[in-house]
Every structure is written in structure tokens, then in C-alpha cells.
Design a protein around this motif. Structure first.
Motif, PDB file in Angstrom:
ATOM      1  N   GLN A 207       4.589  -3.345  -4.487  1.00  0.00           N
ATOM      2  CA  GLN A 207       5.247  -4.609  -4.791  1.00  0.00           C
ATOM      3  C   GLN A 207       5.987  -5.149  -3.560  1.00  0.00           C
ATOM      4  O   GLN A 207       5.908  -6.341  -3.251  1.00  0.00           O
ATOM      5  N   ILE A 208       6.701  -4.257  -2.882  1.00  0.00           N
ATOM      6  CA  ILE A 208       7.443  -4.671  -1.686  1.00  0.00           C
ATOM      7  C   ILE A 208       6.482  -5.109  -0.586  1.00  0.00           C
ATOM      8  O   ILE A 208       6.669  -6.147   0.053  1.00  0.00           O
ATOM      9  N   LEU A 209       5.436  -4.335  -0.372  1.00  0.00           N
ATOM     10  CA  LEU A 209       4.465  -4.672   0.671  1.00  0.00           C
ATOM     11  C   LEU A 209       3.772  -5.998   0.386  1.00  0.00           C
ATOM     12  O   LEU A 209       3.544  -6.802   1.300  1.00  0.00           O
ATOM     13  N   ALA A 210       3.419  -6.236  -0.880  1.00  0.00           N
ATOM     14  CA  ALA A 210       2.724  -7.474  -1.236  1.00  0.00           C
ATOM     15  C   ALA A 210       3.620  -8.685  -1.013  1.00  0.00           C
ATOM     16  O   ALA A 210       3.179  -9.721  -0.488  1.00  0.00           O
ATOM     17  N   ASP A 211       4.886  -8.570  -1.397  1.00  0.00           N
ATOM     18  CA  ASP A 211       5.823  -9.677  -1.192  1.00  0.00           C
ATOM     19  C   ASP A 211       6.074  -9.894   0.294  1.00  0.00           C
ATOM     20  O   ASP A 211       6.063 -11.020   0.792  1.00  0.00           O
ATOM     21  N   PHE A 212       6.266  -8.801   0.988  1.00  0.00           N
ATOM     22  CA  PHE A 212       6.608  -8.865   2.416  1.00  0.00           C
ATOM     23  C   PHE A 212       5.441  -9.374   3.259  1.00  0.00           C
ATOM     24  O   PHE A 212       5.622 -10.171   4.172  1.00  0.00           O
ATOM     25  N   THR A 213       4.224  -8.907   2.933  1.00  0.00           N
ATOM     26  CA  THR A 213       3.055  -9.212   3.764  1.00  0.00           C
ATOM     27  C   THR A 213       2.357 -10.505   3.357  1.00  0.00           C
ATOM     28  O   THR A 213       1.930 -11.282   4.210  1.00  0.00           O
ATOM     29  N   PHE A 214       2.236 -10.711   2.046  1.00  0.00           N
ATOM     30  CA  PHE A 214       1.433 -11.836   1.556  1.00  0.00           C
ATOM     31  C   PHE A 214       2.266 -12.942   0.905  1.00  0.00           C
ATOM     32  O   PHE A 214       1.711 -13.936   0.437  1.00  0.00           O
ATOM     33  N   GLY A 215       3.598 -12.766   0.870  1.00  0.00           N
ATOM     34  CA  GLY A 215       4.442 -13.789   0.276  1.00  0.00           C
ATOM     35  C   GLY A 215       4.200 -13.969  -1.200  1.00  0.00           C
ATOM     36  O   GLY A 215       4.337 -15.074  -1.748  1.00  0.00           O
ATOM     37  N   LYS A 216       3.838 -12.873  -1.879  1.00  0.00           N
ATOM     38  CA  LYS A 216       3.509 -12.944  -3.297  1.00  0.00           C
ATOM     39  C   LYS A 216       4.398 -11.983  -4.072  1.00  0.00           C
ATOM     40  O   LYS A 216       4.334 -10.772  -3.887  1.00  0.00           O
ATOM     41  N   GLN A 217       5.244 -12.537  -4.929  1.00  0.00           N
ATOM     42  CA  GLN A 217       6.106 -11.700  -5.759  1.00  0.00           C
ATOM     43  C   GLN A 217       5.323 -11.297  -7.001  1.00  0.00           C
ATOM     44  O   GLN A 217       4.827 -12.152  -7.738  1.00  0.00           O
ATOM     45  N   ILE A 218       5.225 -10.007  -7.234  1.00  0.00           N
ATOM     46  CA  ILE A 218       4.396  -9.520  -8.331  1.00  0.00           C
ATOM     47  C   ILE A 218       5.199  -8.587  -9.228  1.00  0.00           C
ATOM     48  O   ILE A 218       6.239  -8.057  -8.850  1.00  0.00           O
ATOM     49  N   ASN A 219       4.665  -8.368 -10.415  1.00  0.00           N
ATOM     50  CA  ASN A 219       5.204  -7.385 -11.349  1.00  0.00           C
ATOM     51  C   ASN A 219       4.256  -6.200 -11.409  1.00  0.00           C
ATOM     52  O   ASN A 219       3.077  -6.306 -11.035  1.00  0.00           O
ATOM     53  N   GLN A 220       4.736  -5.090 -11.931  1.00  0.00           N
ATOM     54  CA  GLN A 220       3.854  -3.924 -12.028  1.00  0.00           C
ATOM     55  C   GLN A 220       2.667  -4.197 -12.948  1.00  0.00           C
ATOM     56  O   GLN A 220       1.601  -3.607 -12.771  1.00  0.00           O
ATOM     57  N   LYS A 247      -7.878  10.152  -2.588  1.00  0.00           N
ATOM     58  CA  LYS A 247      -6.489   9.863  -2.248  1.00  0.00           C
ATOM     59  C   LYS A 247      -5.916   8.880  -3.271  1.00  0.00           C
ATOM     60  O   LYS A 247      -6.631   7.988  -3.741  1.00  0.00           O
ATOM     61  N   LEU A 248      -4.648   9.046  -3.603  1.00  0.00           N
ATOM     62  CA  LEU A 248      -3.982   8.041  -4.423  1.00  0.00           C
ATOM     63  C   LEU A 248      -3.573   6.913  -3.482  1.00  0.00           C
ATOM     64  O   LEU A 248      -2.628   7.053  -2.699  1.00  0.00           O
ATOM     65  N   LEU A 249      -4.300   5.800  -3.570  1.00  0.00           N
ATOM     66  CA  LEU A 249      -4.064   4.683  -2.654  1.00  0.00           C
ATOM     67  C   LEU A 249      -3.363   3.526  -3.346  1.00  0.00           C
ATOM     68  O   LEU A 249      -3.710   3.149  -4.473  1.00  0.00           O
ATOM     69  N   ALA A 250      -2.375   2.972  -2.649  1.00  0.00           N
ATOM     70  CA  ALA A 250      -1.804   1.684  -3.021  1.00  0.00           C
ATOM     71  C   ALA A 250      -2.520   0.647  -2.175  1.00  0.00           C
ATOM     72  O   ALA A 250      -2.478   0.713  -0.940  1.00  0.00           O
ATOM     73  N   SER A 251      -3.200  -0.291  -2.815  1.00  0.00           N
ATOM     74  CA  SER A 251      -4.075  -1.212  -2.088  1.00  0.00           C
ATOM     75  C   SER A 251      -3.788  -2.657  -2.443  1.00  0.00           C
ATOM     76  O   SER A 251      -3.571  -2.998  -3.614  1.00  0.00           O
ATOM     77  N   ALA A 252      -3.814  -3.493  -1.417  1.00  0.00           N
ATOM     78  CA  ALA A 252      -3.707  -4.945  -1.595  1.00  0.00           C
ATOM     79  C   ALA A 252      -4.761  -5.587  -0.709  1.00  0.00           C
ATOM     80  O   ALA A 252      -4.779  -5.360   0.505  1.00  0.00           O
ATOM     81  N   THR A 253      -5.646  -6.361  -1.323  1.00  0.00           N
ATOM     82  CA  THR A 253      -6.753  -6.974  -0.585  1.00  0.00           C
ATOM     83  C   THR A 253      -6.814  -8.457  -0.887  1.00  0.00           C
ATOM     84  O   THR A 253      -6.718  -8.864  -2.049  1.00  0.00           O
ATOM     85  N   VAL A 254      -6.984  -9.259   0.166  1.00  0.00           N
ATOM     86  CA  VAL A 254      -7.144 -10.699   0.000  1.00  0.00           C
ATOM     87  C   VAL A 254      -8.592 -11.074   0.247  1.00  0.00           C
ATOM     88  O   VAL A 254      -9.136 -10.799   1.321  1.00  0.00           O
ATOM     89  N   ILE A 255      -9.213 -11.664  -0.776  1.00  0.00           N
ATOM     90  CA  ILE A 255     -10.588 -12.153  -0.654  1.00  0.00           C
ATOM     91  C   ILE A 255     -10.635 -13.557  -1.243  1.00  0.00           C
ATOM     92  O   ILE A 255     -10.261 -13.765  -2.397  1.00  0.00           O
ATOM     93  N   SER A 256     -11.078 -14.515  -0.428  1.00  0.00           N
ATOM     94  CA  SER A 256     -11.202 -15.906  -0.891  1.00  0.00           C
ATOM     95  C   SER A 256      -9.918 -16.402  -1.547  1.00  0.00           C
ATOM     96  O   SER A 256      -9.924 -16.971  -2.647  1.00  0.00           O
ATOM     97  N   SER A 333       3.262 -17.800  -0.664  1.00  0.00           N
ATOM     98  CA  SER A 333       1.885 -18.176  -0.351  1.00  0.00           C
ATOM     99  C   SER A 333       1.242 -18.801  -1.581  1.00  0.00           C
ATOM    100  O   SER A 333       1.772 -18.747  -2.687  1.00  0.00           O
ATOM    101  N   ASP A 334       0.081 -19.389  -1.356  1.00  0.00           N
ATOM    102  CA  ASP A 334      -0.651 -19.989  -2.468  1.00  0.00           C
ATOM    103  C   ASP A 334      -1.721 -19.043  -2.995  1.00  0.00           C
ATOM    104  O   ASP A 334      -2.638 -19.460  -3.708  1.00  0.00           O
ATOM    105  N   LEU A 335      -1.616 -17.759  -2.647  1.00  0.00           N
ATOM    106  CA  LEU A 335      -2.569 -16.781  -3.169  1.00  0.00           C
ATOM    107  C   LEU A 335      -2.456 -16.695  -4.691  1.00  0.00           C
ATOM    108  O   LEU A 335      -1.357 -16.768  -5.254  1.00  0.00           O
TER     109      LEU A 335
END
Length: 432
Positions: A207-220, A247-256, A333-335
Motif C-alpha cells: 500500500q505504501i509503495l503503491a501510493d509513494f510510487t504510483f500516486g494511488k491510494q489503495i485499500n487492502q 517467493k511471497l511477492l508483493a507486486s504492483a504492475t502498470v499496464i495500459s 495519478s489517473d491510474l
């Protein structure tokens, strides 16, 4: 020489490490950064708790006002964890014009933007590098070195407990239960390990990484989540033979312009840098449009790695003391969040299949109806009336796979044991 008076909430593992660092590096910080840190007050919950002799000279109290209402204290460091009490401490500290540093991932994940706005309003700093991946300076790297890049994907092993358990299972060929017991004996896992093994801790960090990197505030609830409890030695042997690590991965991917988020066991190719991360270590692999793939690796928890991230925030804060700002980049962001048709990956799916004629043909037909092809299929010798079948698919969307899973749940003789995704990079999704 600029003097700063510090108040610390908490005297646990990280706080103890920080105090040791500040004592040992005091002269070094004076010489290198022209700053002097004075630890004025420590506030704890239990005054009667036995402390190490090296802390005998500290001013220790159980009264938060000793820090919050002391106008001489410049910087508050919150290291107690949790949400309610910690939130009150941080808010009151910011309101009184004190800078705040915290390692509280739970709180920053849910309240980071609100607290950042308050810090900006009060012209004070709010920093939280230690809230994500312990000693790895991932937030600072994203905000400084990678600020000019367009980040396409982040994959992180950000929970040391789950990675330790999986490493022990593979290295020593032991069960999940046995590996968990070892982790608990070594102090890597709590008596109730749910937050770690079910992916909750990693989701806070995502959640922190997504907000910090992509400007997107998310919920679990926006994150597809899965844990490691169901992983067996049979799975580990399968993926090893096929050339992967789990591996237990936390992943955030931007596509289109769509953001896909997940915390789940993921098959990582053995040649990928994340595959080599063992035991309690953490790593974050960042794919940038211009910088390519970069990995940040190091201990994800412990007394000194996490405490050093707090100390780094202290130094960074003093550099910006005349124009303090929140560590949050405060952009939006507008993601949009990815929908089932946008979530594309190859899948590792384990089935329990009745050992009778026609069942395998039926299973293949289920996937054919959704136009999903197999990359690899393994059928094991029967055990009793059933046999284990493992399928790795070519990339397919959740929208394709969901009807297959629904059909299988209604079918006789076929049962899905579990399903994991394979690590897939943005360009692979685009070309799928």
C-alpha cells in the motif's frame, strides 16, 4: 553546530538499536553533518519492565506529555507500532510543530496521506523509510535516484518471516509447520504468525509503495492476496524441477494505465535476482522504463537494519529542516485499478484428480473452452483413487480463468488444490 533534541516513543528492538547507533555515531554525525542529536526523553508503556544496563541513564517515562508538550523537543520518533495510540502521538506531535519519524507500516498504509497533509500544513517533516523493507532505502531511492524515471513494476520480497520459512522448507526439505516452528524459535515469527504468512504485513508495505510510487491510494481489498500456509514439499519439488523458486511477492504492475496489485506466492525463474534472496532477507526489484531492472537487497528486519533507516531519516530531515516536507510525494495519478480482464499471468495450478478414464480429457476441455493453453503439464503416479496433476498455463487473464475455476468446482473428480502466478514483466503482459 545545530543541536536537535529527540523524544522516542517505545524502547523495543528498533528503538534500542537506534539509541545504540546515536550513541556510537554521535561524534561521526557531528563531524560529517554538523549536527548534534540529544536524546531528551523516552516514553514507554511499562515502566516496570527490566531494561538493559546500558539504558540506565535515559530519561524514561510512561507519560506521552513528557515528549509532546515539551517545547524543547524538536523531533519525535514513534516506534511503538499499532494504529490508534501511534496515530494520536503522531498527530499531536505534528500539531505542536514537531518533526516526526516513524517505522509504522500499518499506520502509514492507511493514514499516510492524511498525516502527510497535516505535516505540510504545520511546516514540519514526516519521514517513514523504515516502514518498508527494514534496512533497504527503497523509498528514498524512488524519491531521489529514480524520480526522473517512469516506474512500470515493483516486485518485492518484503516479509522476512515468510521468506525465511520458504527458504527453510526448500533447503532442509521440511514441512511448513516445521519451518514455522524454527522461525518462531529464532524470533523471526510471532506466536500468531498470521500477519506474516497470510500476506497482511506485505500488503501494508505494498500500500505504501503503491501510493509513494504510483500516486494511488489503495485499500487492502484492492490487493489480490494469498499466503504460504498451503505450500508443500511436493510444490517445492515441482517448481525446482521446472526451473523456479516460490517467493511471497508483493507486486504492483502498470499496464495500459491500469494498476494491478497482488501479494501472493509467485513462481520466480531461477535466473531472476529475486530467486536468490534467502531466509530473513528482503529485496525489492524495480522495473523502470528508462533504468531497466534494479534490485535493492538487504536485511528486512532486526535491531540495526531498521534502526539505521530511522537514523537515515534523521540525517535527511536535518538537511531539509528549513523547508521540511513529508516523505510522501503527495501526488495523485489517473491510474485505475486493473479488472479481471486486465490481470494477465501464467499460472501454476495443482489439481487432485480422480484416477479414472476421461477425467484428464475433461480437465483439458475446461481450459479449452476459455482458450487457455498449457505450457507444461505433469501427472503423478496415483495415490489411492486420486492423482496429483500440475499445470502451468500460458499467459491468460483472470476473466478467462475464472469461468474455468467455477466449472471445476461444480465438476466431479477434479479439485483445485491451489493456484500461484508466475512472475511476469510488463512487456510480457503487453505481448500476451
Amino acid at each position: 553546530m545545530k543541536n536537535y533534541r529527540i523524544g522516542i516513543f517505545g524502547l523495543g528492538t528498533v528503538a534500542s538499536g537506534l539509541i545504540k547507533i546515536l550513541k556510537k555515531e554521535k561524534i561521526n554525525y557531528q563531524n560529517r553533518f554538523n549536527v548534534n542529536f540529544e536524546l531528551s526523553q523516552v516514553v514507554v508503556h511499562d515502566l516496570q519492565k527490566k531494561r538493559a544496563p546500558e539504558f540506565d541513564g535515559l530519561n524514561i517515562s510512561d507519560d506521552p506529555a513528557k515528549i509532546i508538550e515539551d517545547p524543547a523537543i524538536d523531533i519525535v520518533i514513534e516506534l511503538i507500532g499499532g494504529k490508534t495510540v501511534a496515530k494520536n502521538i503522531i498527530e499531536e506531535s505534528l500539531q505542536t510543530g514537531k518533526h516526526v519519524i516513524t517505522a509504522n507500516k500499518d499506520l502509514i498504509a492507511s493514514e499516510g496521506r492524511k498525516l502527510s497533509r497535516l505535516a505540510k500544513e504545520k511546516h514540519v517533516g514526516l519521514f517513514y523509510e523504515a516502514a518498508v523493507a527494514g534496512g533497504i532505502p527503497i523509498l528514498r531511492s524512488l524519491s531521489n535516484s529514480l524520480a526522473s524515471d517512469e516506474i512500470e513494476q515493483i516486485n518485492g520480497i518484503v516479509n522476512g518471516t515468510s521468506n525465511f520459512i520458504l527458504s527453510q522448507m526448500r533447503q532442509n526439505k521440511i514441512s511448513y509447520a516445521a519451518a514455522l516452528k524454527t522461525a518462531q524459535e529464532k524470533g523471526f515469527a510471532e506466536a500468531d504468525p498470521s500477519n506474516d504468512v497470510d500476506g497482511i504485513d506485505a500488503a501494508y508495505k505494498l500500500q505504501i509503495l503503491a501510493d509513494f510510487t504510483f500516486g494511488k491510494q489503495i485499500n487492502q481489498r484492492d490487493i489480490q492476496m494469498g499466503g504460504i500456509r498451503t505450500i508443500t514439499q511436493a510444490d517445492l519439488q515441482d517448481v525446482t524441477d521446472l526451473g523456479y523458486e516460490i517467493k511471497l511477492l508483493a507486486s504492483a504492475t502498470v499496464i495500459s494505465n491500469k494498476l494491478e496489485l497482488s501479494v501472493a506466492p509467485t513462481l520466480v525463474p531461477k535466473g531472476h535476482p529475486l530467486a536468490s534472496v534467502q531466509n530473513e532477507n528482503n529485496a525489492v526489484f524495480v522495473n523502470g522504463r528508462y533504468s531497466g531492472g534494479l534490485m535493492f537487497y538487504g536485511p528486512g528486519a532486526g535491531e540495526f537494519p531498521t534502526a539505521n533507516s530511522v537514523a537515515a531519516d534523521l540525517i535527511e530531515l536535518t538537511k531539509k529542516i528549513d523547508q521540511p516536507e513529508s516523505f510522501n510525494t503527495n501526488f495523485s495519478s489517473d491510474l485505475t485499478l486493473a479488472k479481471p480482464k486486465d490481470r494477465i499471468a501464467s499460472r501454476y495450478i495443482v489439481f487432485n484428480v480422480a484416477n479414472r478414464p476421461g477425467v484428464m480429457h475433461k480437465l483439458s476441455a475446461f481450459f479449452l473452452m476459455s482458450d487457455i493453453n498449457f505450457r507444461n503439464i505433469r501427472q503423478y503416479d496415483p495415490v489411492g483413487d486420486n492423482t496429483r496433476v500440475v499445470i502451468i498455463t500460458y499467459p491468460a487473464s483472470d476473466a478467462q480463468l475464472n469461468p474455468v475455476k467455477t466449472t471445476i468446482r461444480k465438476a466431479r473428480g477434479v479439485e483445485i488444490i491451489h493456484e500461484f502466478k508466475l512472475l511476469i514483466e510488463p512487456k510480457e503482459v503487453t505481448n500476451a
